[in-house]
Design a protein around this motif. Sequence first.
Motif, PDB file in Angstrom:
ATOM      1  N   SER A 115       0.838  -1.177  -0.089  1.00 48.76           N
ATOM      2  CA  SER A 115       0.047   0.032   0.041  1.00 48.76           C
ATOM      3  C   SER A 115       0.877   1.192  -0.162  1.00 48.76           C
ATOM      4  O   SER A 115       0.650   2.327  -0.800  1.00 48.76           O
ATOM      5  N   GLY A 116       1.870   1.151   0.712  1.00 48.04           N
ATOM      6  CA  GLY A 116       2.901   2.181   0.918  1.00 48.04           C
ATOM      7  C   GLY A 116       3.613   2.607  -0.405  1.00 48.04           C
ATOM      8  O   GLY A 116       3.909   3.620  -0.822  1.00 48.04           O
ATOM      9  N   MET A 119       1.308   4.418  -2.653  1.00 49.93           N
ATOM     10  CA  MET A 119       1.504   5.934  -2.290  1.00 49.93           C
ATOM     11  C   MET A 119       2.585   6.544  -2.964  1.00 49.93           C
ATOM     12  O   MET A 119       2.528   8.090  -3.607  1.00 49.93           O
ATOM     13  N   HIS A 154       6.924   2.077   7.387  1.00 48.69           N
ATOM     14  CA  HIS A 154       5.282   2.047   7.373  1.00 48.69           C
ATOM     15  C   HIS A 154       4.898   0.677   7.306  1.00 48.69           C
ATOM     16  O   HIS A 154       3.875   0.503   8.308  1.00 48.69           O
ATOM     17  N   ASP A 213      -2.842   6.138   3.144  1.00 47.54           N
ATOM     18  CA  ASP A 213      -2.394   5.928   1.930  1.00 47.54           C
ATOM     19  C   ASP A 213      -3.531   6.185   0.667  1.00 47.54           C
ATOM     20  O   ASP A 213      -3.175   6.884  -0.130  1.00 47.54           O
TER      21      ASP A 213
END
Length: 315
Positions: A115-116, A119, A154, A213
Motif C-alpha cells: 500500500s505504501g 502511495m 510504514h 495511503d
Amino acid sequence: MPDSSTTNFTNPSTFILLGIPGLETAHVWISIPFCTMYVIAILGNFILLFIMKTEPSLHGPMYYFLCMLAVTDLVLCTCTIPKMLSIFWFNSREIDFSACLTQMFFIACFFGMQSGIFMAMAFDRYVAICDPLRHSTTLTNPVVVKIGLAVALHGGVLTLPSPLIARQWPYCRTNIIPHTACDHMAVVNLACADIRISSYYGLIVGNLVITVDVFFIAVSYTQILRAIFRLPTKDTRLKTFGTCGSHLYAILAFYIPALFSMFTYRFGHHVALHFHVLFANVCLLVPPMLNPIIFGVRTKQIRDRLLRLLTQKGT
C-alpha cells in the motif's frame, strides 16, 4: 494419545491449519487455479525485475518503485501460497507456533508495504506531471532510497506489535485455525482471554494504513487531473493521463479486493466462512499476479524490452 483439538495448553508448540472449512473435499481442485496464479506471479515478477535490472532506460524513480512492488509481491504470495498448497496436496496442516506468528507478521507487513509503494508511485506521478522540470532533482536516488526505507518502516513498525501481543495470550481451547494461513484474527480468536487489545489494534492499524495511503493517493491524483485538464489539446491530455494508466489499474486491483475483504470480515457476520478464507487468499495472490501483467503490457519500455528478449531467444 490425546486429541490436539481438546488438549488444554497455554503455550502451543504447533497450530493446525484447517484449510478452507467446508470445502475439504474440493481442496485438490481449488489448488489448480491457485497454483497457476502463483506460478504466473512468480515468473511475472522475476521477469519484471530482470528486465528493469538489465535495461538502463528503466533505471529511474518510477521503475525503482516498481522493483520494490515486485519484491513485496513475491514475498507476500510466497509466505502463504506454498503452505496452502501443501495443505491441499499433502495434508500438511501443522505449523510451528513461532512460524505462525512470523507468517502473521509477514502478511500484514508486506500488505502495508504494498500500500505504501502505491502511495510513493502516486507521488512520483504527481511530480512527473505537475512539476516535470524538477522531477529529476526532486526524486533523486537518495530520496528514492529514503522513501523505500519509509515504506518498509510504514509496513513493519505498525504491524510488529500484532504478533508480539498475540504471543502473550494463553491458548487453552484449541489449536485448530479455520484458515489456510495464520491470519491475525483467526489466531487470536483461539485465545482464552480478553483479546480486545489485539482486535482493536488490528482494526485501527489496518484502517489507518489503508485510509492514509488512499487519502494521499487521492490528493495526488486530484492535482494530476487538474494539471491534465489545463493542457491545451485532447491528445496531449490523453497521452499524459496514459502515463498513469498502469498505476491506476494496479491500485484498483489491490484496494478493491482488500477493502471488500476487510468490510466483509468485520461486518459480514452472515457470510460463509469458506468465502472469507477463499477471498482472503485471492487478495494475497491476485494483485501479485496482475501487477507484472499490467505494467508489462502497458509500459512501452518494458514491453519493448520483453519483445527483444523473446525475439533474441527465438532466433
